[in-house]
Design a protein around this motif. Sequence first.
Motif, PDB file in Angstrom:
ATOM      1  N   SER A 126       4.741   6.199  -7.017  1.00  0.00           N
ATOM      2  CA  SER A 126       5.151   5.290  -8.106  1.00  0.00           C
ATOM      3  C   SER A 126       6.615   4.915  -7.988  1.00  0.00           C
ATOM      4  CB  SER A 126       4.922   5.953  -9.464  1.00  0.00           C
ATOM      5  OG  SER A 126       3.572   6.224  -9.647  1.00  0.00           O
ATOM      6  N   ILE A 127       7.444   5.852  -7.583  1.00  0.00           N
ATOM      7  CA  ILE A 127       8.881   5.595  -7.457  1.00  0.00           C
ATOM      8  C   ILE A 127       9.128   4.507  -6.417  1.00  0.00           C
ATOM      9  CG2 ILE A 127      11.084   6.613  -6.738  1.00  0.00           C
ATOM     10  CD1 ILE A 127       9.966   9.279  -7.976  1.00  0.00           C
ATOM     11  N   ILE A 128       8.513   4.648  -5.252  1.00  0.00           N
ATOM     12  CA  ILE A 128       8.713   3.658  -4.188  1.00  0.00           C
ATOM     13  C   ILE A 128       8.123   2.305  -4.604  1.00  0.00           C
ATOM     14  CG2 ILE A 128       8.122   3.041  -1.799  1.00  0.00           C
ATOM     15  CD1 ILE A 128       8.482   6.004  -1.116  1.00  0.00           C
ATOM     16  N   ILE A 129       6.968   2.316  -5.270  1.00  0.00           N
ATOM     17  CA  ILE A 129       6.372   1.058  -5.747  1.00  0.00           C
ATOM     18  C   ILE A 129       7.345   0.343  -6.678  1.00  0.00           C
ATOM     19  CG2 ILE A 129       4.579   0.089  -7.255  1.00  0.00           C
ATOM     20  CD1 ILE A 129       2.659   2.227  -6.059  1.00  0.00           C
TER      21      ILE A 129
ATOM     22  N   GLY B 142       0.866  -1.181   0.000  1.00  0.00           N
ATOM     23  CA  GLY B 142       0.000   0.000   0.000  1.00  0.00           C
ATOM     24  C   GLY B 142       0.900   1.227   0.000  1.00  0.00           C
ATOM     25  N   GLU B 143       0.965   1.917  -1.131  1.00  0.00           N
ATOM     26  CA  GLU B 143       1.907   3.034  -1.292  1.00  0.00           C
ATOM     27  C   GLU B 143       1.428   3.908  -2.442  1.00  0.00           C
ATOM     28  OE1 GLU B 143       4.388   5.713  -1.213  1.00  0.00           O
ATOM     29  OE2 GLU B 143       5.114   4.170   0.154  1.00  0.00           O
TER      30      GLU B 143
ATOM     31  N   ALA C 173       0.532  -3.845  -5.975  1.00  0.00           N
ATOM     32  CA  ALA C 173       0.517  -2.523  -5.352  1.00  0.00           C
ATOM     33  C   ALA C 173      -0.889  -1.944  -5.343  1.00  0.00           C
ATOM     34  CB  ALA C 173       1.456  -1.589  -6.109  1.00  0.00           C
ATOM     35  N   ALA C 174      -1.174  -1.212  -4.288  1.00  0.00           N
ATOM     36  CA  ALA C 174      -2.418  -0.466  -4.156  1.00  0.00           C
ATOM     37  C   ALA C 174      -2.039   0.966  -3.811  1.00  0.00           C
ATOM     38  CB  ALA C 174      -3.280  -1.073  -3.057  1.00  0.00           C
ATOM     39  N   ARG C 175      -2.710   1.928  -4.393  1.00  0.00           N
ATOM     40  CA  ARG C 175      -2.361   3.347  -4.233  1.00  0.00           C
ATOM     41  C   ARG C 175      -2.973   4.000  -2.997  1.00  0.00           C
ATOM     42  NH1 ARG C 175       1.354   5.518  -7.844  1.00  0.00           N
ATOM     43  NH2 ARG C 175       1.355   4.244  -9.695  1.00  0.00           N
ATOM     44  N   ASN C 176      -3.914   3.309  -2.345  1.00  0.00           N
ATOM     45  CA  ASN C 176      -4.521   3.857  -1.129  1.00  0.00           C
ATOM     46  C   ASN C 176      -5.097   2.705  -0.308  1.00  0.00           C
ATOM     47  OD1 ASN C 176      -7.438   3.430  -1.866  1.00  0.00           O
ATOM     48  ND2 ASN C 176      -6.919   4.862  -3.514  1.00  0.00           N
TER      49      ASN C 176
ATOM     50  N   ILE D  70       1.954  -7.580   4.200  1.00  0.00           N
ATOM     51  CA  ILE D  70       1.573  -6.265   3.680  1.00  0.00           C
ATOM     52  C   ILE D  70       2.616  -5.235   4.108  1.00  0.00           C
ATOM     53  CG2 ILE D  70      -0.168  -4.427   3.703  1.00  0.00           C
ATOM     54  CD1 ILE D  70      -2.228  -6.641   4.436  1.00  0.00           C
ATOM     55  N   LEU D  71       3.095  -4.450   3.146  1.00  0.00           N
ATOM     56  CA  LEU D  71       3.908  -3.262   3.422  1.00  0.00           C
ATOM     57  C   LEU D  71       2.956  -2.081   3.284  1.00  0.00           C
ATOM     58  CD1 LEU D  71       7.141  -3.977   1.330  1.00  0.00           C
ATOM     59  CD2 LEU D  71       6.989  -3.850   3.818  1.00  0.00           C
ATOM     60  N   MET D  72       2.830  -1.262   4.327  1.00  0.00           N
ATOM     61  CA  MET D  72       1.785  -0.242   4.359  1.00  0.00           C
ATOM     62  C   MET D  72       2.347   1.142   4.649  1.00  0.00           C
ATOM     63  SD  MET D  72      -1.712  -0.086   4.440  1.00  0.00           S
ATOM     64  CE  MET D  72      -2.346  -1.595   5.176  1.00  0.00           C
ATOM     65  N   ASP D  73       2.224   2.019   3.667  1.00  0.00           N
ATOM     66  CA  ASP D  73       2.566   3.425   3.889  1.00  0.00           C
ATOM     67  C   ASP D  73       1.517   4.020   4.823  1.00  0.00           C
ATOM     68  OD1 ASP D  73       3.681   5.966   3.663  1.00  0.00           O
ATOM     69  OD2 ASP D  73       2.726   6.388   1.740  1.00  0.00           O
ATOM     70  N   LEU D  74       1.941   4.880   5.734  1.00  0.00           N
ATOM     71  CA  LEU D  74       0.981   5.491   6.652  1.00  0.00           C
ATOM     72  C   LEU D  74       0.181   6.589   5.978  1.00  0.00           C
ATOM     73  CD1 LEU D  74       2.889   5.803  10.040  1.00  0.00           C
ATOM     74  CD2 LEU D  74       1.537   3.914   9.161  1.00  0.00           C
TER      75      LEU D  74
END
Length: 125
Positions: free
Chosen positions: A14-17, A10-11, A33-36, A52-56
């Motif tokens: 695009s660069i980090i994905i 979840g990120e 990948a999921a954008r939100n 799951i890797l999850m951006d806050l």
Amino acid sequence: MSDQKRILVGEDSSIIINLTRSVLAFENYEMKAARNGKQVLELLEKEDFDLILMDLNMPVLDGIECTKAIRALSDPVKSKLPIIAISGNMNNYTIVEFRKIGFNEFIQKPLDFDMVLATVKKYLS
């Protein structure tokens, strides 16, 4: 040989994905990948993942609310998936607070991809 492990990221960057996909491919992990957070929950409903890797900080539904929703799922496997938080603002939380939210680990941005791989391996080995 064991089955290929599947990681949901979840990120919204695009660069980090793309960097994460490249790094995880070294260990033959499959990544979606999921954008939100809303997209994370939609993918999780349809597919199975191992971690799951999850951006806050994501639009629509942030990583914290998404993680709380995952932990509240009725599916006993999906609700207990390892979730690793990734964010640039770790200083706003302690590791105890992250664990209370439902995260298993935290990785600080900018991402150290050796640490990302080591942390993922820790949960998928």
